[in-house]
Scaffold this active site. Structure first.
Site, PDB file in Angstrom:
ATOM      1  N   HIS A 376       0.846  -1.390  -0.010  1.00  0.00           N
ATOM      2  CA  HIS A 376       0.008  -0.047   0.157  1.00  0.00           C
ATOM      3  C   HIS A 376       0.896   1.071  -0.013  1.00  0.00           C
ATOM      4  O   HIS A 376       0.414   2.186  -0.641  1.00  0.00           O
ATOM      5  CB  HIS A 376      -0.853  -0.019   1.144  1.00  0.00           C
ATOM      6  CG  HIS A 376      -0.375   0.129   2.585  1.00  0.00           C
ATOM      7  ND1 HIS A 376      -0.155  -0.999   3.189  1.00  0.00           N
ATOM      8  CD2 HIS A 376      -0.194   1.228   3.340  1.00  0.00           C
ATOM      9  CE1 HIS A 376       0.523  -0.444   4.276  1.00  0.00           C
ATOM     10  NE2 HIS A 376       0.336   0.751   4.588  1.00  0.00           N
ATOM     11  N   LYS A 380       5.916   5.621  -1.259  1.00  0.00           N
ATOM     12  CA  LYS A 380       6.780   6.326  -0.237  1.00  0.00           C
ATOM     13  C   LYS A 380       8.282   6.232  -0.809  1.00  0.00           C
ATOM     14  O   LYS A 380       8.805   7.029  -0.076  1.00  0.00           O
ATOM     15  CB  LYS A 380       6.440   5.871   1.169  1.00  0.00           C
ATOM     16  CG  LYS A 380       5.241   6.516   1.718  1.00  0.00           C
ATOM     17  CD  LYS A 380       5.195   6.175   3.212  1.00  0.00           C
ATOM     18  CE  LYS A 380       3.729   6.877   3.884  1.00  0.00           C
ATOM     19  NZ  LYS A 380       3.502   6.254   4.989  1.00  0.00           N
ATOM     20  N   HIS A 432      -5.945   5.679   0.460  1.00  0.00           N
ATOM     21  CA  HIS A 432      -6.481   7.097   1.359  1.00  0.00           C
ATOM     22  C   HIS A 432      -7.445   7.820   0.689  1.00  0.00           C
ATOM     23  O   HIS A 432      -7.864   8.793   1.155  1.00  0.00           O
ATOM     24  CB  HIS A 432      -5.122   8.272   1.302  1.00  0.00           C
ATOM     25  CG  HIS A 432      -3.936   7.651   1.901  1.00  0.00           C
ATOM     26  ND1 HIS A 432      -4.012   7.592   3.504  1.00  0.00           N
ATOM     27  CD2 HIS A 432      -2.774   7.027   2.041  1.00  0.00           C
ATOM     28  CE1 HIS A 432      -2.816   7.163   3.713  1.00  0.00           C
ATOM     29  NE2 HIS A 432      -1.987   6.906   2.775  1.00  0.00           N
TER      30      HIS A 432
HETATM   31  P1  C2E Z   1       1.105   6.855   7.857  1.00  0.00           P
HETATM   32  O1  C2E Z   1       1.936   7.378   9.065  1.00  0.00           O
HETATM   33  O2  C2E Z   1       1.349   5.438   7.431  1.00  0.00           O
HETATM   34  O3  C2E Z   1      -0.500   6.896   8.303  1.00  0.00           O
HETATM   35  C1  C2E Z   1      -1.452   6.588   7.595  1.00  0.00           C
HETATM   36  C2  C2E Z   1      -2.627   7.218   7.838  1.00  0.00           C
HETATM   37  O4  C2E Z   1      -3.004   7.046   9.322  1.00  0.00           O
HETATM   38  C3  C2E Z   1      -2.694   8.851   7.697  1.00  0.00           C
HETATM   39  O5  C2E Z   1      -3.088   9.038   6.429  1.00  0.00           O
HETATM   40  C4  C2E Z   1      -3.971   9.287   8.546  1.00  0.00           C
HETATM   41  O6  C2E Z   1      -5.120   9.080   8.004  1.00  0.00           O
HETATM   42  C5  C2E Z   1      -3.766   8.253   9.602  1.00  0.00           C
HETATM   43  N1  C2E Z   1      -2.955   8.872  10.735  1.00  0.00           N
HETATM   44  C6  C2E Z   1      -2.081   8.912  11.040  1.00  0.00           C
HETATM   45  N2  C2E Z   1      -1.483   9.400  12.324  1.00  0.00           N
HETATM   46  C7  C2E Z   1      -2.417  10.091  12.430  1.00  0.00           C
HETATM   47  C8  C2E Z   1      -2.694  10.980  13.657  1.00  0.00           C
HETATM   48  O7  C2E Z   1      -2.120  11.359  14.514  1.00  0.00           O
HETATM   49  N3  C2E Z   1      -4.069  11.503  13.772  1.00  0.00           N
HETATM   50  C9  C2E Z   1      -5.223  11.179  12.974  1.00  0.00           C
HETATM   51  N4  C2E Z   1      -6.300  11.789  12.888  1.00  0.00           N
HETATM   52  N5  C2E Z   1      -4.716  10.252  11.703  1.00  0.00           N
HETATM   53  C10 C2E Z   1      -3.646   9.545  11.437  1.00  0.00           C
HETATM   54  P2  C2E Z   1      -2.672  10.492   5.980  1.00  0.00           P
HETATM   55  O8  C2E Z   1      -2.921  11.745   6.584  1.00  0.00           O
HETATM   56  O9  C2E Z   1      -3.129  10.758   4.540  1.00  0.00           O
HETATM   57  O10 C2E Z   1      -1.073  10.732   5.816  1.00  0.00           O
HETATM   58  C11 C2E Z   1      -0.341   9.824   4.654  1.00  0.00           C
HETATM   59  C12 C2E Z   1       1.305   9.675   5.356  1.00  0.00           C
HETATM   60  O11 C2E Z   1       1.500  10.975   5.280  1.00  0.00           O
HETATM   61  C13 C2E Z   1       1.399   9.192   6.507  1.00  0.00           C
HETATM   62  O12 C2E Z   1       1.413   7.689   6.667  1.00  0.00           O
HETATM   63  C14 C2E Z   1       2.742   9.490   6.960  1.00  0.00           C
HETATM   64  O13 C2E Z   1       3.696   8.935   6.392  1.00  0.00           O
HETATM   65  C15 C2E Z   1       2.650  11.128   6.487  1.00  0.00           C
HETATM   66  N6  C2E Z   1       2.144  12.143   7.258  1.00  0.00           N
HETATM   67  C16 C2E Z   1       0.832  12.400   7.760  1.00  0.00           C
HETATM   68  N7  C2E Z   1       0.978  13.378   8.639  1.00  0.00           N
HETATM   69  C17 C2E Z   1       2.291  13.654   8.744  1.00  0.00           C
HETATM   70  C18 C2E Z   1       2.879  14.647   9.701  1.00  0.00           C
HETATM   71  O14 C2E Z   1       2.264  15.279  10.577  1.00  0.00           O
HETATM   72  N8  C2E Z   1       4.204  14.464  10.058  1.00  0.00           N
HETATM   73  C19 C2E Z   1       4.901  13.779   8.952  1.00  0.00           C
HETATM   74  N9  C2E Z   1       6.432  13.270   9.231  1.00  0.00           N
HETATM   75  N10 C2E Z   1       4.480  12.611   8.214  1.00  0.00           N
HETATM   76  C20 C2E Z   1       2.910  12.814   8.058  1.00  0.00           C
HETATM   77 FE    FE Z   2      -0.310   5.456   2.877  1.00  0.00          FE
HETATM   78 FE    FE Z   3       1.052   2.249   6.028  1.00  0.00          FE
END
Ligand code: C2E
Ligand code: FE
Ligand code: FE
Ligand code: SIN
Ligand code: SIN
Ligand code: SIN
Length: 516
Positions: A376, A380, A432
C-alpha cells in the site's frame, strides 16, 4: 447395466481351478413352461465352465416371471427362451420387454421351441432382436454346449468393450474434476476422491479407496500431503517410515518420469520432474483384490495425468511464494526508510485478512488482499527523506507531496500482470480515499472505492494510530477503536467499521502477538 463403473473381468481362460470360487458364475435364464426342459438343461449343463466361471441357472416358467427376473437382474448372460407359454407368442413378448423396455442389449437371447412351425425362424429373427433360434429337439448335449460357449464368448466381449469405453470416459471425467482444484491440498483430496469413484466395481473393490495418500518430496524425503482412511492422521509423515523396503527400493531405482507399481498389497504411482528427487509426487492406494490388465492400464493413465498436474501446481505455488517474498522484501525496503520498523506490514496484512473474512469475502479475494496489502505505501519510496522522516507536522505543501505516494505506488506496479500486483496497485491507489469522497488522490466516494481499498484504509489507519510514528506517539487501543467508530461513514466504510468492532477480541490478539 448399473451406473457404476464396471471394468472388464479379464480372467484368462486357464484360470487355476482353486480360484473358481472367487468369480461369479455366468447367469443363464431358462424360461420354459415344461418342467422336463428345465431338468434336461440342468443335466446337460452340469459341470459346464467358461473362462474359469461356472453357470448359475435361473429357472422360470412363464413370460410374466421371466420379465420380472430381467427387471430384477441386469447381469444375465444368456436367456434360453421358450416361445409358446401363456400365449402362442409369450416368448416374443419377453424379447420385446428385455430389448425395448429394459434397454438390455447385452443378454444373448436364444429362442427354443418344440413347434418349429409356430414362429417362422426368418420372420422372428428379422423382427425381434434375438441372437439365435433353436428347435428343442436339436439341443443335444454337444449342441447346447457349443451354443452356450459361443453366447458366453460374445457376451463377455460385449461387456468388456462396453466397460473399456466406460472406464476411459470415467478417467477423463475424473481428471477433469481434479484439474478444477487450484491448491495442492484440495487437489490431493480431489485425486483421492476421484479414485473412489473410479474404483466403484461391479461386485468387489480392487483398491481400498478408504486407505490411501498423496505425497510430495521435500528436502528430507517424501512426505504425506493428504491421506484418507488409515492415513488421514499421517499428514507430514515420511514414506520411508511407512512403506515396505522393497517398494522404497523400487522408488529409489525409478529412472523414468512416470512409474507405477502394482504389488500384491498396493498400487503406487510416482512421477519425477527433470530427474530431480526434489520434484517427486506419489500416489498410494491399498489394494484388496487382483486388478485386471484393463484396470491397471486405466489406473496408470489416470495417475500419470493427475501427478503431472500435481507437479504443475507445485511449480505454480513456488512461483507464487517467490512473488510473495518479493512483495515483502520490496515493501520492507520502503518501510525501513521511513524508520517505521517493526511489524507494521504484518499487522496491516493480518488486520486486512480478519476484516475481509468478517465481511464474508471469498477465499481467493481474502488471500489476495492479505498478500498484496504490504504494497500500500510502496510509493513512499519516491518521497524525500526530509518529508518522510520529518519529526513535526507537515506543511500543506509537504503534505501535497506526501499525497503523491498513492499514485506513484500504483504506477510503479502498473505494468505487472501478476495477480498480486493487480490487487496491490488498487490498494496503493485507493488506501487514502475516504468514504465521504474527501480523500485522495481521486476523491472517490462510497462503493466507487474498491472493497480492497476500503479494507486496507481501515487497517492502515488503525495501525498508524496504534503505534509510534516519527511525527506522533502511539495511541492506546481503546482510543484507536473510539477514533475508528467516530469516523465511520465519514472517513471509513461503515460496514468495515462494524466488522472491526465485532472483531475487537481477535484484533487485540494480533497486537499482543506482533508487538514492536
Ligand atoms: P502513515 O503514517 O502510514 O499514516 C497513515 C494514515 O493514518 C494517515 O494518512 C492518517 O489518515 C492516519 N493517521 C496517522 N497518524 C494520525 C494522527 O495522529 N491523527 C489522525 N487523525 N490520523 C492519523 P494521511 O494523513 O493521508 O497521511 C499519509 C502519510 O503522510 C502518513 O502515513 C505519513 O507517512 C505522512 N504524514 C501524515 N501526517 C504527517 C505529519 O504530521 N508528519 C510527518 N512527518 N508525516 C506525516
Ligand atoms: Fe499511505
Ligand atoms: Fe501504512
Ligand atoms: C466431464 O464431464 O468430463 C467434466 C465435468 C466436470 O469436470 O465436472
Ligand atoms: C502468476 O501470475 O504467476 C500467479 C499470480 C498470483 O496468484 O499471484
Ligand atoms: C488499476 O489500475 O489496476 C485499477 C485501479 C483502480 O481501481 O482505479
Amino acid at each position: 447395466m448399473s451406473d457404476n463403473l464396471l471394468f472388464a473381468e479379464e480372467i484368462s481362460e486357464n484360470t487355476p481351478k482353486d480360484q473358481l470360487g472367487k468369480h461369479k458364475p455366468w447367469k443363464v435364464a431358462v424360461v420354459d413352461d415344461e418342467e422336463q426342459v428345465h431338468s434336461v438343461t440342468k443335466l446337460v449343463l452340469r459341470n459346464f465352465a467358461f473362462d474359469g466361471r461356472g453357470l448359475e441357472l435361473l429357472h422360470v416358467y412363464s413370460a410374466k416371471e421371466a420379465i420380472q427376473l430381467f427387471r430384477d437382474q441386469d447381469d444375465i448372460a444368456i436367456c434360453l427362451l421358450d416361445v409358446v407359454m401363456e400365449t402362442d407368442s409369450a416368448g416374443l413378448d419377453v424379447v420385446s420387454q428385455i430389448r425395448d423396455d429394459l434397454h438390455n442389449s447385452y443378454t444373448r437371447i436364444v429362442l427354443r421351441t418344440g413347434q418349429p412351425g409356430q414362429a417362422p425362424e426368418e420372420n422372428v429373427i428379422k423382427n425381434y432382436d434375438i441372437n439365435d433360434y433353436k428347435d428343442k429337439t436339436e439341443l443335444t448335449n454337444l449342441k447346447l454346449h457349443t451354443l452356450v460357449y459361443s453366447c458366453l464368448r460374445a457376451y463377455r466381449d460385449i461387456i468388456s468393450l462396453n466397460q473399456t469405453r466406460k472406464g476411459l470416459e470415467q478417467v477423463i471425467h475424473a481428471s477433469n474434476n481434479v484439474f478444477h482444484h487450484r491448491f495442492t491440498g484440495e487437489f490431493s483430496k480431489g485425486i483421492l476422491l476421484q479414485f473412489s469413484s473410479l474404483m466403484q466395481f461391479d461386485d468387489h473393490a480392487v483398491y481400498a479407496v478408504e486407505d490411501g495418500f498423496t505425497a510430495h518430496s521435500d528436502k528430507c524425503g517424501l512426505k504425506i500431503i493428504e491421506g484418507i482412511g488409515k492415513y488421514s492422521h499421517s499428514l507430514g509423515e515420511y514414506l520411508e517410515n511407512i512403506l515396505p523396503k522393497d517398494i522404497l527400493q523400487k522408488l529409489k531405482e525409478q529412472d523414468t518420469p512416470f512409474m507405477s507399481i502394482h504389488s500384491d498389497s498396493c498400487f503406487l504411482a510416482s512421477n519425477i520432474t527433470d530427474n530431480k528427487e526434489s520434484q517427486r509426487n506419489v500416489l498410494y492406494l491399498k489394494k484388496l483384490g487382483e486388478p485386471s490388465t484393463l484396470q491397471k492400464k486405466l489406473l496408470d493413465v489416470f495417475s500419470n495425468n493427475v501427478l503431472t498436474a500435481f507437479q504443475n501446481l507445485y511449480l505454480l505455488e513456488d512461483i507464487e511464494k517467490a512473488q510473495r517474498e518479493m512483495v515483502y522484501l520490496l515493501a520492507e525496503a520502503v518501510e525501513s526508510r521511513s524508520k517505521e520498523t517493526g511489524f507494521h506490514l504484518q499487522r496491516v496484512a493480518e488486520l486486512s485478512l480478519l476484516l475481509a473474512g468478517g465481511l464474508g469475502l471469498d477465499k481467493d479475494l481474502k488471500l489476495k488482499i492479505y498478500r498484496s496489502s504490504p504494497l500500500h505505501d510502496l510509493g513512499k519510496i519516491a518521497i524525500s527523506d526530509n518529508i518522510l522522516n520529518k519529526p513535526d507536522k507537515l506543511t500543506a505543501e509537504e503534505f501535497e507531496i506526501m499525497k503523491t505516494h498513492s499514485q506513484i505506488g500504483h504506477d510503479m506496479i502498473l505494468k505487472s500482470e501478476r495477480e498480486l500486483c493487480q490487487t496491490g496497485r488498487i490498494i496503493a491507489l485507493e488506501h487514502h480515499e475516504r468514504w465521504d469522497g474527501t480523500g485522495y488522490p481521486n476523491g472517490k466516494k462510497g462503493e466507487e472505492i474498491s472493497i480492497e481499498g476500503r479494507i486496507v484504509a481501515v487497517a492502515d489507519v488503525f495501525d498508524a494510530l496504534s503505534c509510534k510514528r516519527c511525527y506522533k506517539d502511539a495511541w492506546q487501543l481503546d482510543d484507536v477503536f473510539t477514533y475508528m467508530k467516530e469516523n465511520s461513514a465519514s472517513q471509513f466504510d461503515p460496514q468495515v467499521i462494524e466488522t472491526l468492532t465485532t472483531l475487537e477480541a481477535d484484533i487485540r490478539k494480533i497486537y499482543d502477538q506482533y508487538r514492536d
